[in-house]
Motif scaffolding. Structure first.
Motif, mmCIF file in Angstrom:
data_model
loop_
_atom_site.group_PDB
_atom_site.id
_atom_site.type_symbol
_atom_site.label_atom_id
_atom_site.label_comp_id
_atom_site.label_asym_id
_atom_site.label_seq_id
_atom_site.Cartn_x
_atom_site.Cartn_y
_atom_site.Cartn_z
ATOM 1 N N HIS A 162 0.817 -1.220 0.000
ATOM 2 C CA HIS A 162 0.000 0.000 0.000
ATOM 3 C C HIS A 162 0.856 1.278 0.000
ATOM 4 O O HIS A 162 0.704 2.129 0.881
ATOM 5 N N PRO A 163 1.752 1.432 -0.981
ATOM 6 C CA PRO A 163 2.515 2.678 -1.036
ATOM 7 C C PRO A 163 1.582 3.857 -1.260
ATOM 8 O O PRO A 163 0.544 3.723 -1.915
ATOM 9 N N ALA A 164 1.955 5.010 -0.734
ATOM 10 C CA ALA A 164 1.080 6.180 -0.827
ATOM 11 C C ALA A 164 1.732 7.285 -1.647
ATOM 12 O O ALA A 164 2.934 7.253 -1.928
ATOM 13 N N GLY A 165 0.928 8.249 -2.013
ATOM 14 C CA GLY A 165 1.410 9.480 -2.620
ATOM 15 C C GLY A 165 2.185 9.269 -3.909
ATOM 16 O O GLY A 165 1.787 8.511 -4.798
ATOM 17 N N ALA A 166 3.324 9.948 -3.991
ATOM 18 C CA ALA A 166 4.117 9.975 -5.212
ATOM 19 C C ALA A 166 4.578 8.582 -5.631
ATOM 20 O O ALA A 166 4.526 8.225 -6.815
ATOM 21 N N LEU A 167 5.036 7.782 -4.679
ATOM 22 C CA LEU A 167 5.545 6.457 -5.026
ATOM 23 C C LEU A 167 4.457 5.589 -5.653
ATOM 24 O O LEU A 167 4.702 4.881 -6.633
ATOM 25 N N ARG A 168 3.260 5.649 -5.131
ATOM 26 C CA ARG A 168 2.162 4.862 -5.704
ATOM 27 C C ARG A 168 1.888 5.297 -7.144
ATOM 28 O O ARG A 168 1.694 4.456 -8.024
ATOM 29 N N GLU A 169 1.873 6.582 -7.399
ATOM 30 C CA GLU A 169 1.638 7.087 -8.749
ATOM 31 C C GLU A 169 2.719 6.601 -9.707
ATOM 32 O O GLU A 169 2.441 6.245 -10.856
ATOM 33 N N GLU A 170 3.955 6.591 -9.239
ATOM 34 C CA GLU A 170 5.071 6.178 -10.096
ATOM 35 C C GLU A 170 5.004 4.691 -10.411
ATOM 36 O O GLU A 170 5.254 4.275 -11.551
ATOM 37 N N ILE A 171 4.668 3.861 -9.412
ATOM 38 C CA ILE A 171 4.546 2.427 -9.652
ATOM 39 C C ILE A 171 3.387 2.150 -10.613
ATOM 40 O O ILE A 171 3.508 1.333 -11.540
ATOM 41 N N GLU A 172 2.261 2.831 -10.411
ATOM 42 C CA GLU A 172 1.110 2.645 -11.302
ATOM 43 C C GLU A 172 1.453 3.074 -12.727
ATOM 44 O O GLU A 172 1.001 2.456 -13.697
ATOM 45 N N LEU A 173 2.254 4.122 -12.865
ATOM 46 C CA LEU A 173 2.684 4.584 -14.189
ATOM 47 C C LEU A 173 3.532 3.512 -14.867
ATOM 48 O O LEU A 173 3.351 3.216 -16.056
ATOM 49 N N LEU A 174 4.460 2.909 -14.124
ATOM 50 C CA LEU A 174 5.320 1.870 -14.687
ATOM 51 C C LEU A 174 4.507 0.633 -15.061
ATOM 52 O O LEU A 174 4.698 0.046 -16.133
ATOM 53 N N VAL A 175 3.587 0.227 -14.209
ATOM 54 C CA VAL A 175 2.741 -0.936 -14.495
ATOM 55 C C VAL A 175 1.897 -0.678 -15.748
ATOM 56 O O VAL A 175 1.718 -1.570 -16.587
ATOM 57 N N ALA A 176 1.379 0.543 -15.874
ATOM 58 C CA ALA A 176 0.584 0.891 -17.057
ATOM 59 C C ALA A 176 1.424 0.797 -18.327
ATOM 60 O O ALA A 176 0.939 0.346 -19.368
ATOM 61 N N PHE A 177 2.686 1.204 -18.254
ATOM 62 C CA PHE A 177 3.570 1.086 -19.426
ATOM 63 C C PHE A 177 3.790 -0.385 -19.770
ATOM 64 O O PHE A 177 3.743 -0.768 -20.944
ATOM 65 N N ILE A 178 4.042 -1.218 -18.759
ATOM 66 C CA ILE A 178 4.279 -2.640 -19.010
ATOM 67 C C ILE A 178 3.069 -3.270 -19.699
ATOM 68 O O ILE A 178 3.208 -4.098 -20.601
ATOM 69 N N ARG A 179 1.862 -2.856 -19.308
ATOM 70 C CA ARG A 179 0.634 -3.413 -19.888
ATOM 71 C C ARG A 179 0.328 -2.861 -21.280
ATOM 72 O O ARG A 179 -0.523 -3.401 -21.984
#
Length: 288
Positions: A162-179
């Motif tokens: 459950h990362p919060a804030g900026a880190l969560r946004e960055e991980i979600e951005l990377l996952v979206a690129f992978i998909r």
């Protein structure tokens, strides 16, 4: 998610403000100093909502010097002393490297956020043989096989930690690129249609062997278990191919135990086959 036109509009507004006030307000106009904070944090939310697309153009055939241009500004080519400077604040950058003849040489994904790099280093500890995890940025090159092996660990991290804030946004951005189609959408779909149903094609064979996987092999004489270190596709002069699997295993020479490295080769094959020791000389241990 913002698109390149949003960034271009943002730049135009900033330039107009600076011209009117005649005051240096853009962070790129400041004197170069060793940053105390992560540039991604300093840039703000914009840098975590878009994978910034860059084109790197070599100035000569040796690629010793180059220009870096935002993809949407490729036609307005210009030279600057530090071509990467305007883009330091982006968490994730997709860079197309173009040689001096205008041909695309390679595609990279660069992870520039220090927090995101730390997570990748933690989750991808076994990937050190494929990607240098000790640098910032961490650079992944197409075909992004190392990113494929990070896909599920990143999803799991989002769910469990459950990362919060900026880190969560960055991980979600990377996952979206992978998909995404430019990322690994095709490989992910093929993996579900094949490997998850215990079958595989030659082109997807690499996905069975992420670094650190325990595998079983049987050459007809000796059965053994090993750990995958790395894999690589090779081609011969006749157009044939094979997947080379580099392995590490424990060994006893009669007096001492130690680690030895061995190589297994799986030659190219047509169609789709079942993942069994009868079909493959090396199989993941959890498939038997």
């Amino acid at each position: 998610m913002a698109d390149p036109s949003d960034w271009a509009a943002y730049e135009a507004v900033q330039q107009a403000k600076e011209k009117a006030s005649n005051v240096r307000t853009h962070p790129d106009d400041q004197e170069d100093e060793v940053p105390e904070k992560d540039p991604v944090d300093q840039m703000g939310v914009e840098s975590r909502r878009v994978v910034k697309k860059l084109i790197q153009v070599s100035r000569d055939r040796y690629a010793d010097s180059f220009d870096v241009i935002a993809a949407e500004k490729y036609q307005r080519r210009h030279k600057v002393k530090d071509p990467d400077k305007p883009f330091r604040g982006y968490a994730v950058i997709q860079r197309l490297v173009v040689d001096h003849q205008g041909k695309m040489a390679e595609t990279r994904l660069e992870i520039r956020s220090r927090k995101l790099c730390a997570v990748i280093k933690e989750l991808g500890a076994n990937l050190g043989g494929q990607v240098n995890l000790d640098t910032i940025p961490i650079v992944f090159k197409r075909p992004f096989q190392a990113l494929f092996f990070l896909y599920r660990p990143l999803e799991h991290y989002l769910t469990i930690s459950h990362p919060a804030g900026a880190l969560r946004e960055e991980i979600e951005l990377l996952v979206a690129f992978i998909r995404s189609p430019v990322g690994l959408k095709t490989a992910i779909r093929a993996y579900k249609e094949q490997v998850e149903l215990h079958k595989v094609s030659y082109g997807l064979l690499w996905s069975l062997y992420p670094p650190g996987t325990v595998v079983y092999s049987n050459d007809g004489v000796l059965e053994s278990c090993s750990v995958v270190e790395s894999t690589q596709y090779v081609e011969d002069q006749l157009g044939g191919g094979a997947l080379v699997i580099n392995l590490v295993q424990g060994h006893h020479n009669g007096e001492h135990y130690g680690l030895v490295r061995e190589t297994e080769v799986i030659n190219a094959f047509p169609g789709i086959i079942a993942i069994t020791p009868e079909n493959l000389t090396v199989v993941p241990f959890d498939t038997i």
